[in-house]
Enzyme design. Structure first.
Site, PDB file in Angstrom:
ATOM      1  N   HIS A   1      -2.166   0.996   6.995  1.00  0.00           N
ATOM      2  CA  HIS A   1      -2.716   1.106   5.441  1.00  0.00           C
ATOM      3  C   HIS A   1      -2.391   2.727   5.146  1.00  0.00           C
ATOM      4  CE1 HIS A   1      -4.564   0.222   2.008  1.00  0.00           C
ATOM      5  NE2 HIS A   1      -5.369   1.027   2.024  1.00  0.00           N
TER       6      HIS A   1
ATOM      7  N   CYS B   1       0.996  -1.165   0.094  1.00  0.00           N
ATOM      8  CA  CYS B   1      -0.134  -0.031  -0.007  1.00  0.00           C
ATOM      9  C   CYS B   1       0.709   1.288  -0.029  1.00  0.00           C
ATOM     10  CB  CYS B   1      -0.898  -0.117   1.131  1.00  0.00           C
ATOM     11  SG  CYS B   1      -0.214  -0.199   2.781  1.00  0.00           S
TER      12      CYS B   1
END
Length: 639
Positions: free
Chosen positions: A525, A385
């Site tokens: 994330h 990510c």
């Protein structure tokens, strides 16, 4: 051992067979003539001459019903052992005992079993293969036993009826173990066909077609399965794997997500993850998924812009500095289409968490005299990510080919001697603040671990990697993140140290651009934070990114040395265009740049999808039903 009990050697392959065998077990060659009579224990029998006559006059002669060869009354030397018709004729011969006759019948049964086995092999070779599912069917079947597809390969005019192996094996002696194994195999095949037919009738073909569609990269059956209410987390069972009949692709317990990851179907993986993780209603429709060919060209172009600096600091760097922003045409769409676009483009969970009342990391000072509004783009959750968010913030695509990850790994490997001292000093200051220290061997082990995970696709990255990416991009990176990492239940797990400013401090500031990019961090994330371009009539010179939090505390600058501490604001002015808004907020200016041609084409195709939706919901395609008032008097049948 007596001579009659000895094994006989085959003339063709020299395999030693048992005396009762009339054919070689290995090569199927016939038994030599001089050993035929040993089956009955007659040591006085003479071998057959070239003419086929028998010298021993006491031996009875008979004609084989199959080939008319003159034989002794035990078996035919040319074709098969005694047939059932010959047995009755030779029952009256005085030289044949009941034991000999039983042995002959047993040998006849064994030979018949072997012959039927050969026939079954020939029959199996003539099976027809289904063109739909590649299943091998019996020749007599008119439809495929697996998928019920009609056999178009059968001859139109054929009067022959091919024998079934099950029918041929019904007449074999049940005492023979070899024959019993053949019958058992045939019965198992018959039972298997019945089970497959039952499984095929009760199977969920929408689910099975979706599994095949993931492997073949076809989104239509996957969308059909999900739109019908199918569970994206459903797992394959053993019977379903049998129906799919591809052991190399399907395993018991696999879901559609497993298949998408295994066969690298990133587009379908995004659709499935959006359904499972609840990051939005329906499928995600980011620009790189709408125009995959153009996105691939963008990634190839980005790979050509990477260079490696020669000299004492062999760091990779890019040659172009694009900024990805949402087109201004987004605000011109109808409100309902805008809501659909944002739900398919953004990560609502990340957006809500960063804008929450308890945190308020972004968009807490938007409006006149404040900073620009940032939107969290949806990102993959496969472990890359950070790299994907960096590529989205610059080029609007994902790092699917791991080009940026390879550049990161090679930079830390070749230029590690430059990054290591600054990293060690920065981490040592935090360690002393927490009142602990590490030995040199421990520092080296931690550094080696950071270099190793940089080269592993899917591995989570740390602060050092963001610092190295700032050098590869030759630009500042601003991370807006939560300060406390919480679990899914809302429990505090520990402090998050990612928020702050990462500057390419090891480069000369004249070698870098002053235009930063923004990333968001929530619970392990990363997401790209991008603004929407304003209309030309009200377009400012640049978008504004805050350099302070909601409490007006400056964002930390990571990896500063002890000599640089205390000069944070001067360092920010040195690397970025820093100004102060009317509300007294310190911000960094992100200048507007013209999109590269490929990025502009990708965004145009992405917008065309929603423009078509606008056309479908407007005249002449959509016409509301007029409301009419009818009188109860004088109504006709037509009315």
């Amino acid at each position: 051992m007596s001579e009659s009990d000895k094994k006989w050697a085959c003339e063709y392959c020299t395999y030693e067979n048992y005396p009762s065998a009339i054919k070689c077990t290995m090569c199927r060659g016939p038994k030599p003539f001089d050993n035929i009579y040993r089956i009955h224990g007659d040591k006085t029998a003479q071998p057959v001459d070239a003419g086929g006559s028998i010298d021993n006059k006491s031996k009875a002669k008979c004609h084989c019903n199959s080939c008319a060869y003159v034989n002794t009354c035990t078996s035919c030397l040319i074709c098969n052992p005694l047939s059932e018709n010959n047995i009755q004729e030779h029952m009256q011969h005085p030289r044949i005992s009941n034991t000999d006759l039983t042995q002959s019948v047993r040998n006849s049964s064994q030979s018949s079993a072997l012959i039927n086995l050969e026939n079954s092999r020939k029959t199996s070779q003539s099976k027809w293969i289904c063109q739909m599912c590649t299943y091998e069917n019996w020749p007599k079947s008119t439809k495929c036993a697996m998928c019920a597809t009609v056999n178009n390969q059968r001859p139109q005019s054929c009067g022959l009826i091919m024998s079934s192996p099950e029918r041929n094996l019904d007449n074999i002696n049940q005492d023979d173990r070899y024959q019993n194994s053949i019958i058992e195999t045939s019965q198992n095949n018959l039972e298997t066909d019945h089970k497959l037919r039952h499984l095929r009738r009760n199977a969920d073909w929408n689910w099975l077609n979706a599994c095949v569609g993931v492997i073949e990269g076809d989104p239509n059956p996957v969308e059909a399965y999900l739109s019908s209410g199918g569970d994206p987390a459903r797992t394959l069972t053993a019977s379903e794997c049998v129906l799919l009949n591809r052991n190399s692709a399907f395993d018991v317990g696999h879901t559609l997500v497993h298949l998408a990851i295994r066969f690298q179907r990133e587009d379908l993986l995004a659709v499935l993850l959006s359904q499972i993780e609840g990051s939005g209603s329906g499928a995600k429709r980011v620009p790189s998924y709408v125009a995959p060919d153009i996105a691939a060209d963008i990634r190839r172009h980005f790979a050509t812009t990477l260079r490696q600096r020669k000299g004492s600091f062999p760091c990779h760097y890019v040659a172009e500095f694009p900024n990805f922003t949402l087109p201004a045409e987004v605000d011109t769409l109808p409100l309902t289409i805008q809501e659909q676009l944002m739900s398919e483009l953004l990560d609502k969970d990340v957006q809500e968490e960063l804008e929450g009342a308890d945190v308020a990391v972004i968009n807490w000072a938007t409006g006149p005299g404040g900073s620009s509004r940032l939107h969290a783009l949806w990102n993959r959750s496969a472990g890359d990510c950070l790299l994907d968010s960096v590529m989205q913030a610059t080029w609007g695509v994902f790092d699917r080919e791991n080009v940026l990850r390879r550049a990161l790994a090679e930079t830390l490997m070749h230029a590690g001697h430059i990054f290591y001292p600054r990293w060690k000093e920065y981490e040592s200051s935090h360690a002393s603040f927490l009142q602990y220290s590490l030995e040199e061997t421990q520092w080296e082990e931690d550094w080696s671990s950071l270099v190793t995970i940089a080269a592993q696709p899917g591995a989570s990255l740390e602060q050092l990697h963001i610092f190295a990416l700032a050098h590869i991009l030759r630009r500042p990176i601003i991370v807006y993140g939560v300060k406390i990492v919480k679990s899914f239940r809302g429990e505090a797990l520990g402090p998050a140290r990612f928020e702050g400013v990462y500057l390419p401090l090891l480069w000369d500031h004249s070698f870098c651009t002053r235009c930063p990019i923004a990333l968001g961090y929530t619970r392990g994330h990363f997401s790209a934070l991008v603004p929407v371009e304003p209309l030309l009539s009200a377009r400012p010179r640049a978008s504004l990114l805050p350099l302070v939090d909601r409490d007006r505390k400056p964002l930390p600058i990571h990896f500063l040395t002890e000599a640089e501490l205390g000069r944070e604001e001067a360092i920010l002015h040195q690397w970025m265009d820093v100004s102060e808004t009317e509300n007294g907020i310190l911000v960094a200016q992100q200048s507007w740049h013209k999109r590269p041609l490929l990025v502009a084409q990708m965004c145009e195709e992405w917008l065309n999808h929603y423009r078509r939706l606008v056309q479908m919901t407007s005249a002449p395609f959509f016409r509301p039903v007029p409301i009419q008032d009818y009188s109860s008097e004088g109504d006709t049948d037509c009315e």
